[in-house]
Design a protein around this motif. Sequence first.
Motif, PDB file in Angstrom:
ATOM      1  N   LYS A 100      38.182  42.795  24.820  1.00  0.00           N
ATOM      2  CA  LYS A 100      38.423  44.085  25.605  1.00  0.00           C
ATOM      3  C   LYS A 100      37.325  44.283  26.667  1.00  0.00           C
ATOM      4  O   LYS A 100      36.160  44.041  26.173  1.00  0.00           O
ATOM      5  CB  LYS A 100      38.226  45.544  24.548  1.00  0.00           C
ATOM      6  CG  LYS A 100      38.781  46.691  25.279  1.00  0.00           C
ATOM      7  CD  LYS A 100      38.820  47.672  24.113  1.00  0.00           C
ATOM      8  CE  LYS A 100      39.078  48.913  24.802  1.00  0.00           C
ATOM      9  NZ  LYS A 100      39.620  50.050  23.842  1.00  0.00           N
ATOM     10  N   VAL A 101      37.896  44.527  27.721  1.00  0.00           N
ATOM     11  CA  VAL A 101      36.757  44.866  28.763  1.00  0.00           C
ATOM     12  C   VAL A 101      36.009  46.136  28.763  1.00  0.00           C
ATOM     13  O   VAL A 101      36.878  47.087  28.455  1.00  0.00           O
ATOM     14  CB  VAL A 101      37.426  44.563  30.292  1.00  0.00           C
ATOM     15  CG1 VAL A 101      38.024  43.160  30.372  1.00  0.00           C
ATOM     16  CG2 VAL A 101      38.407  45.365  30.827  1.00  0.00           C
ATOM     17  N   GLY A 102      34.840  46.292  29.080  1.00  0.00           N
ATOM     18  CA  GLY A 102      34.199  47.450  29.018  1.00  0.00           C
ATOM     19  C   GLY A 102      34.048  48.244  30.352  1.00  0.00           C
ATOM     20  O   GLY A 102      35.030  48.455  30.771  1.00  0.00           O
ATOM     21  N   LYS A 103      32.943  48.572  30.499  1.00  0.00           N
ATOM     22  CA  LYS A 103      32.606  49.268  32.125  1.00  0.00           C
ATOM     23  C   LYS A 103      33.010  48.626  33.200  1.00  0.00           C
ATOM     24  O   LYS A 103      33.068  47.406  33.196  1.00  0.00           O
ATOM     25  CB  LYS A 103      31.360  50.031  31.991  1.00  0.00           C
ATOM     26  CG  LYS A 103      30.043  48.820  32.010  1.00  0.00           C
ATOM     27  CD  LYS A 103      28.961  49.572  32.064  1.00  0.00           C
ATOM     28  CE  LYS A 103      27.532  48.632  32.330  1.00  0.00           C
ATOM     29  NZ  LYS A 103      26.372  49.229  32.819  1.00  0.00           N
ATOM     30  N   ALA A 104      33.241  49.467  33.977  1.00  0.00           N
ATOM     31  CA  ALA A 104      33.365  48.945  35.500  1.00  0.00           C
ATOM     32  C   ALA A 104      32.180  47.817  35.989  1.00  0.00           C
ATOM     33  O   ALA A 104      31.149  48.354  35.612  1.00  0.00           O
ATOM     34  CB  ALA A 104      33.836  49.748  36.535  1.00  0.00           C
ATOM     35  N   GLY A 105      32.740  46.952  36.806  1.00  0.00           N
ATOM     36  CA  GLY A 105      31.730  45.864  37.170  1.00  0.00           C
ATOM     37  C   GLY A 105      32.194  44.608  37.983  1.00  0.00           C
ATOM     38  O   GLY A 105      33.216  44.458  37.838  1.00  0.00           O
ATOM     39  N   THR A 106      31.033  43.856  38.119  1.00  0.00           N
ATOM     40  CA  THR A 106      31.580  42.461  38.800  1.00  0.00           C
ATOM     41  C   THR A 106      31.245  41.482  37.591  1.00  0.00           C
ATOM     42  O   THR A 106      30.035  41.548  37.745  1.00  0.00           O
ATOM     43  CB  THR A 106      30.756  42.448  40.470  1.00  0.00           C
ATOM     44  OG1 THR A 106      31.354  43.446  41.114  1.00  0.00           O
ATOM     45  CG2 THR A 106      31.354  41.074  40.950  1.00  0.00           C
ATOM     46  N   TYR A 107      32.019  40.738  37.388  1.00  0.00           N
ATOM     47  CA  TYR A 107      31.944  39.663  36.592  1.00  0.00           C
ATOM     48  C   TYR A 107      32.481  38.452  37.389  1.00  0.00           C
ATOM     49  O   TYR A 107      32.972  38.302  38.206  1.00  0.00           O
ATOM     50  CB  TYR A 107      32.346  39.915  35.263  1.00  0.00           C
ATOM     51  CG  TYR A 107      31.998  41.262  34.697  1.00  0.00           C
ATOM     52  CD1 TYR A 107      30.963  41.342  33.891  1.00  0.00           C
ATOM     53  CD2 TYR A 107      32.750  42.339  34.868  1.00  0.00           C
ATOM     54  CE1 TYR A 107      30.616  42.715  33.254  1.00  0.00           C
ATOM     55  CE2 TYR A 107      32.170  43.751  34.644  1.00  0.00           C
ATOM     56  CZ  TYR A 107      31.431  43.687  33.652  1.00  0.00           C
ATOM     57  OH  TYR A 107      31.093  44.859  33.048  1.00  0.00           O
ATOM     58  N   ASN A 108      32.350  37.025  36.415  1.00  0.00           N
ATOM     59  CA  ASN A 108      32.814  35.988  36.829  1.00  0.00           C
ATOM     60  C   ASN A 108      33.521  35.326  35.661  1.00  0.00           C
ATOM     61  O   ASN A 108      33.121  35.409  34.478  1.00  0.00           O
ATOM     62  CB  ASN A 108      31.783  35.128  37.439  1.00  0.00           C
ATOM     63  CG  ASN A 108      30.947  35.364  38.610  1.00  0.00           C
ATOM     64  OD1 ASN A 108      31.672  35.235  39.750  1.00  0.00           O
ATOM     65  ND2 ASN A 108      29.811  35.881  38.592  1.00  0.00           N
ATOM     66  N   LEU A 109      34.664  34.558  35.938  1.00  0.00           N
ATOM     67  CA  LEU A 109      35.204  33.778  35.239  1.00  0.00           C
ATOM     68  C   LEU A 109      34.991  32.137  35.259  1.00  0.00           C
ATOM     69  O   LEU A 109      35.144  31.893  36.503  1.00  0.00           O
ATOM     70  CB  LEU A 109      36.636  34.015  35.265  1.00  0.00           C
ATOM     71  CG  LEU A 109      37.592  33.259  34.043  1.00  0.00           C
ATOM     72  CD1 LEU A 109      37.120  33.575  32.746  1.00  0.00           C
ATOM     73  CD2 LEU A 109      39.165  33.089  34.586  1.00  0.00           C
ATOM     74  N   VAL A 110      34.029  31.660  34.434  1.00  0.00           N
ATOM     75  CA  VAL A 110      33.282  30.327  34.749  1.00  0.00           C
ATOM     76  C   VAL A 110      33.729  29.233  33.762  1.00  0.00           C
ATOM     77  O   VAL A 110      33.795  29.596  32.351  1.00  0.00           O
ATOM     78  CB  VAL A 110      31.855  30.717  34.740  1.00  0.00           C
ATOM     79  CG1 VAL A 110      31.004  29.275  35.250  1.00  0.00           C
ATOM     80  CG2 VAL A 110      31.236  31.936  35.662  1.00  0.00           C
TER      81      VAL A 110
ATOM     82  N   TYR B  19      34.606  28.625  39.550  1.00  0.00           N
ATOM     83  CA  TYR B  19      34.709  30.057  38.886  1.00  0.00           C
ATOM     84  C   TYR B  19      35.524  30.885  39.772  1.00  0.00           C
ATOM     85  O   TYR B  19      35.756  30.754  40.821  1.00  0.00           O
ATOM     86  CB  TYR B  19      33.174  30.679  38.944  1.00  0.00           C
ATOM     87  CG  TYR B  19      32.631  30.622  40.170  1.00  0.00           C
ATOM     88  CD1 TYR B  19      32.471  31.770  41.066  1.00  0.00           C
ATOM     89  CD2 TYR B  19      31.831  29.638  40.558  1.00  0.00           C
ATOM     90  CE1 TYR B  19      31.976  31.923  42.173  1.00  0.00           C
ATOM     91  CE2 TYR B  19      31.180  29.623  41.883  1.00  0.00           C
ATOM     92  CZ  TYR B  19      31.023  30.738  42.609  1.00  0.00           C
ATOM     93  OH  TYR B  19      30.546  30.799  43.884  1.00  0.00           O
ATOM     94  N   LEU B  20      35.990  32.060  39.195  1.00  0.00           N
ATOM     95  CA  LEU B  20      36.750  33.101  39.780  1.00  0.00           C
ATOM     96  C   LEU B  20      35.965  34.362  39.904  1.00  0.00           C
ATOM     97  O   LEU B  20      35.135  34.494  38.785  1.00  0.00           O
ATOM     98  CB  LEU B  20      38.020  33.251  39.102  1.00  0.00           C
ATOM     99  CG  LEU B  20      39.061  32.072  39.079  1.00  0.00           C
ATOM    100  CD1 LEU B  20      40.323  32.323  38.354  1.00  0.00           C
ATOM    101  CD2 LEU B  20      39.470  31.763  40.505  1.00  0.00           C
ATOM    102  N   GLY B  21      36.426  35.266  40.774  1.00  0.00           N
ATOM    103  CA  GLY B  21      35.829  36.640  40.374  1.00  0.00           C
ATOM    104  C   GLY B  21      36.843  37.269  39.389  1.00  0.00           C
ATOM    105  O   GLY B  21      37.727  36.813  38.913  1.00  0.00           O
ATOM    106  N   PHE B  22      36.019  38.424  38.527  1.00  0.00           N
ATOM    107  CA  PHE B  22      36.662  38.940  37.469  1.00  0.00           C
ATOM    108  C   PHE B  22      35.977  40.485  37.804  1.00  0.00           C
ATOM    109  O   PHE B  22      34.780  40.611  37.422  1.00  0.00           O
ATOM    110  CB  PHE B  22      36.116  38.289  36.215  1.00  0.00           C
ATOM    111  CG  PHE B  22      36.945  38.870  35.031  1.00  0.00           C
ATOM    112  CD1 PHE B  22      37.888  38.317  34.492  1.00  0.00           C
ATOM    113  CD2 PHE B  22      36.627  40.110  34.359  1.00  0.00           C
ATOM    114  CE1 PHE B  22      38.876  38.553  33.668  1.00  0.00           C
ATOM    115  CE2 PHE B  22      37.444  40.506  33.144  1.00  0.00           C
ATOM    116  CZ  PHE B  22      38.527  39.716  32.954  1.00  0.00           C
TER     117      PHE B  22
END
Length: 161
Positions: free
Chosen positions: A124-134, A146-149
Amino acid sequence: MKKILFAIGVLALGQAAAQTSYVSNNASSKTATITVNAGEGGGNGGLNFNGADHGKKGFVIPAGWTVKMVFKNVGTMPHSAAVTKGKTPPTSITVKDAAFAKAYTSKLVEGLAGGSAAETVTFKVGKAGTYNLVCGVPGHGLGGQYLGFVVSDSAKIASFK
C-alpha cells in the motif's frame, strides 16, 4: 494492390495488438496492478524496466491505493525491483530502503534469473511524493535501471507514462 493494402492492414493490427498496457485499475477497491518487465528489449544494454531507463518514464499511483506489482525478468541477466524514497535512486539497496512496507521483490540484491516465473508483490502506498522503482542488483540502479514512481493526491487512477 488490394493484397498489398490487406497486408499493410494486417501488419498494423498486429503492431497494435503487440503494444502492452502496464497498468490496470480497480477504482472501487482502490487497487492498481502494475506490470514491471525487467530487461524488456535491448534498451540501455538490458538495464531497463518496461523498456525505459534513467527515470524517463514512470508510474503514477493515487495516494492510499494498494499496488499489486507483477514483476517479470524477461532479460538475460538477474534483476529485482524496489520502490525507494527520494528523487534519485540510492547507490545500493536493501529492504530497509523500501519506501513502503513490502514494496520490493524477493532476492533483492542477487536478483531473479532471466526467464524466471513472474512474482507478484502487494503493498500500500502512503503519502504523496516522488519515489523511484529501482533494480536492487548492485550497479543496475547506477547504470540507469530505474523508473519514476509518483504517489499523487490528485490522480484518480494509476498510469504509466
